[in-house]
Write an enzyme that holds these catalytic residues in place. Structure first.
Site, PDB file in Angstrom:
ATOM      1  CE  LYS A 130     -19.310  52.603  30.373  1.00  0.00           C
ATOM      2  NZ  LYS A 130     -19.748  51.380  30.533  1.00  0.00           N
ATOM      3  CE1 TYR A 214     -18.198  54.051  35.373  1.00  0.00           C
ATOM      4  CE2 TYR A 214     -18.290  51.900  34.318  1.00  0.00           C
ATOM      5  CZ  TYR A 214     -18.811  53.161  34.634  1.00  0.00           C
ATOM      6  OH  TYR A 214     -20.172  53.348  34.142  1.00  0.00           O
TER       7      TYR A 214
HETATM    8  P1  NAD Z   1     -29.592  47.806  27.659  1.00  0.00           P
HETATM    9  O1  NAD Z   1     -29.116  46.639  26.785  1.00  0.00           O
HETATM   10  O2  NAD Z   1     -30.265  47.807  28.580  1.00  0.00           O
HETATM   11  O3  NAD Z   1     -30.327  48.707  26.546  1.00  0.00           O
HETATM   12  C1  NAD Z   1     -29.604  48.894  25.212  1.00  0.00           C
HETATM   13  C2  NAD Z   1     -30.771  49.695  24.474  1.00  0.00           C
HETATM   14  O4  NAD Z   1     -30.014  49.891  23.098  1.00  0.00           O
HETATM   15  C3  NAD Z   1     -32.067  48.791  24.604  1.00  0.00           C
HETATM   16  O5  NAD Z   1     -33.144  49.629  24.458  1.00  0.00           O
HETATM   17  C4  NAD Z   1     -31.961  48.240  23.031  1.00  0.00           C
HETATM   18  O6  NAD Z   1     -33.247  48.091  22.465  1.00  0.00           O
HETATM   19  C5  NAD Z   1     -31.218  49.359  22.244  1.00  0.00           C
HETATM   20  N1  NAD Z   1     -30.347  48.533  21.161  1.00  0.00           N
HETATM   21  C6  NAD Z   1     -29.756  47.396  21.300  1.00  0.00           C
HETATM   22  N2  NAD Z   1     -29.289  47.130  20.112  1.00  0.00           N
HETATM   23  C7  NAD Z   1     -29.453  48.062  19.416  1.00  0.00           C
HETATM   24  C8  NAD Z   1     -29.066  48.575  18.104  1.00  0.00           C
HETATM   25  N3  NAD Z   1     -28.287  47.678  17.222  1.00  0.00           N
HETATM   26  N4  NAD Z   1     -29.400  49.814  17.566  1.00  0.00           N
HETATM   27  C9  NAD Z   1     -30.014  50.538  18.308  1.00  0.00           C
HETATM   28  N5  NAD Z   1     -30.591  50.083  19.570  1.00  0.00           N
HETATM   29  C10 NAD Z   1     -30.212  49.130  19.990  1.00  0.00           C
HETATM   30  O7  NAD Z   1     -28.247  48.351  27.689  1.00  0.00           O
HETATM   31  P2  NAD Z   1     -27.629  49.388  28.771  1.00  0.00           P
HETATM   32  O8  NAD Z   1     -27.089  48.988  30.117  1.00  0.00           O
HETATM   33  O9  NAD Z   1     -28.710  50.572  29.033  1.00  0.00           O
HETATM   34  O10 NAD Z   1     -26.535  50.083  28.119  1.00  0.00           O
HETATM   35  C11 NAD Z   1     -26.442  51.033  27.000  1.00  0.00           C
HETATM   36  C12 NAD Z   1     -25.295  52.103  26.947  1.00  0.00           C
HETATM   37  O11 NAD Z   1     -24.959  52.747  28.145  1.00  0.00           O
HETATM   38  C13 NAD Z   1     -23.867  51.360  26.725  1.00  0.00           C
HETATM   39  O12 NAD Z   1     -23.069  52.222  26.186  1.00  0.00           O
HETATM   40  C14 NAD Z   1     -23.473  51.185  28.084  1.00  0.00           C
HETATM   41  O13 NAD Z   1     -21.980  51.063  28.305  1.00  0.00           O
HETATM   42  C15 NAD Z   1     -23.863  52.488  28.819  1.00  0.00           C
HETATM   43  N6  NAD Z   1     -24.020  52.274  30.309  1.00  0.00           N
HETATM   44  C16 NAD Z   1     -23.359  53.205  31.186  1.00  0.00           C
HETATM   45  C17 NAD Z   1     -23.529  53.082  32.508  1.00  0.00           C
HETATM   46  C18 NAD Z   1     -22.741  54.296  33.270  1.00  0.00           C
HETATM   47  O14 NAD Z   1     -22.975  53.955  34.483  1.00  0.00           O
HETATM   48  N7  NAD Z   1     -22.555  55.079  32.550  1.00  0.00           N
HETATM   49  C19 NAD Z   1     -24.370  52.121  32.969  1.00  0.00           C
HETATM   50  C20 NAD Z   1     -25.071  51.404  32.188  1.00  0.00           C
HETATM   51  C21 NAD Z   1     -24.862  51.370  31.010  1.00  0.00           C
END
Ligand code: NAD
Length: 360
Positions: A130, A214
């Site tokens: 999400k 959320y």
């Molecule tokens: P993050 O910044 O920690 O990780 C993002 C990852 O994507 C990194 O490994 C980065 O290298 C990669 N990335 C960045 N830009 C990119 C691009 N242009 N193309 C491809 N890869 C790319 O972020 P996160 O907190 O892990 O969030 C990632 C996803 O997970 C988002 O959609 C966020 O909303 C979701 N998320 C959901 C929850 C939940 O509780 N469901 C919690 C945190 C994050």
């Protein structure tokens, strides 16, 4: 690793088939579903990948990342052989890897559509984090691509699989609280500077897309209704470099068909943050705080603890999808569920821009 296992499984299956013609099909159906993780950032490596240890029918079998160093590090940590580690450039080869059933996309929201279309075309099921995508049109493209490829699509709404949230939904539906008269949900935190989460091009928006979703999603699953109209106000603190490109605080109301009004908030400048919902019925009041945390969720009814046995929400989410992949049936948090939220978020933005209610 998995090549040996799948050959072994096949041999066992064929041997069994010699005495029971349906045994091979049964062993395939009972085999854990193979998951590849795409994007090895914070959520993937701290929450999702460790959760496979608690999963029943989901197995981590492959990694896809833009960073070869992460592939080496996490490949070693989780015992993923080099043959099952892919970069974005080499990932088309997953099409011929029978160990991979599903790819879980855990990258910034604006990248979800492109990766989903690519993965579906490669013949794999898709789980996307999400918010599903920046716009309703993007969400629809993701749904259409999976449908065309004959693949399932799940959105990572973990709270739909988490024990406290399931208990809260039960309390709302069962009449325990009486008729629901008032409902509100608040989610916000204090975001650091310089993150993709404050860049509209990658995040699709600001706090509403990331954390306000959320509040919105909870108002929908607790009420069991879909809003017909929204009203919203957005407030950005002046001279704060975090909010030149995205929204900070959103106050919104959802008008439901029954006449119930849902009140929601979202924020990126809240210190301390807030993670809470409250449902007031004609008989009792339910409060959840934390409501949608990773850990430490807590429910009370009329001020008394409502005991709930904790579960691993990530394993439950993945196991649900694995079960649907193996055995069919409706995916609980499908692409349609993701699309509904994004449509409403856009109506919220529109209402704030126009300064008047907007029909959904
Ligand atoms: P993050 O910044 O920690 O990780 C993002 C990852 O994507 C990194 O490994 C980065 O290298 C990669 N990335 C960045 N830009 C990119 C691009 N242009 N193309 C491809 N890869 C790319 O972020 P996160 O907190 O892990 O969030 C990632 C996803 O997970 C988002 O959609 C966020 O909303 C979701 N998320 C959901 C929850 C939940 O509780 N469901 C919690 C945190 C994050």
């Amino acid at each position: 690793m998995s090549v040996t296992i799948s050959r072994r499984t096949a041999l066992i299956g064929l041997a069994a088939a010699a005495v029971d013609p349906f045994a091979f099909a049964r062993t395939q159906k009972d085999k854990p579903v193979g998951w590849a993780i795409l994007g090895l950032g914070g959520y993937a490596t701290n929450q999702i990948m460790p959760a496979f240890a608690a999963a029943q029918n989901s197995k981590l079998v492959a990694l896809i990342s833009g960073h070869p160093e992460k592939l080496t590090r996490f490949g070693a940590k989780y015992g993923i052989p080099e043959s099952h580690r892919y970069t974005y450039d080499s990932m088309d080869a997953i099409a011929s890897n029978p160990d991979i059933d599903v790819v879980y996309i855990i990258t910034p929201p604006a990248t979800h559509p492109e990766f989903t279309l690519r993965v579906a075309k490669l013949g794999k099921h898709v789980c996307s984090e999400k918010p599903m995508a920046p716009t309703p049109a993007d969400c629809q493209k993701m749904i259409d691509a999976c449908k065309k490829a004959g693949k399932l699509l799940q959105i990572g709404y973990r709270s739909h699989y988490e024990a406290h949230n399931l208990r809260a939904i039960q309390a709302c539906r069962s009449g325990e609280l009486g008729k629901i008269q008032s409902i509100r949900s608040d989610h916000g935190f204090n975001i650091g500077p310089g993150q993709w989460r404050t860049q509209k091009a990658l995040a699709g928006g600001g706090s509403m897309m990331d954390i306000g979703i959320y509040s919105l999603n909870a108002l929908r699953y607790l009420s069991g209704e879909e809003p017909i109209e929204v009203s919203a106000t957005i407030t950005n603190p002046p001279n704060d470099s975090r909010f030149v490109d995205c929204e900070d605080t959103v106050d919104f109301t959802l008008k439901f068909p029954s006449g119930l009004i849902g009140h929601g908030t979202s924020g990126y400048s809240w210190n301390p943050g807030k993670n809470r919902y409250e449902v007031v019925g004609s008989k009792s009041k339910l409060v959840a705080e934390l409501a949608t945390g990773y850990y430490g969720n807590h429910l009370t009814v009329d001020g008394k603890d409502l005991p709930v046995v904790e579960n691993n929400q990530w394993a439950a989410q993945m196991d649900h999808f694995s079960d649907r992949i193996r055995h069919g049936g409706k995916v609980k948090t499908s692409g349609q569920e993701g699309l509904r939220d994004i449509r409403i978020i856009h109506a919220i933005y529109e209402s704030a821009r126009l300064g008047k209610p907007v029909r959904v």
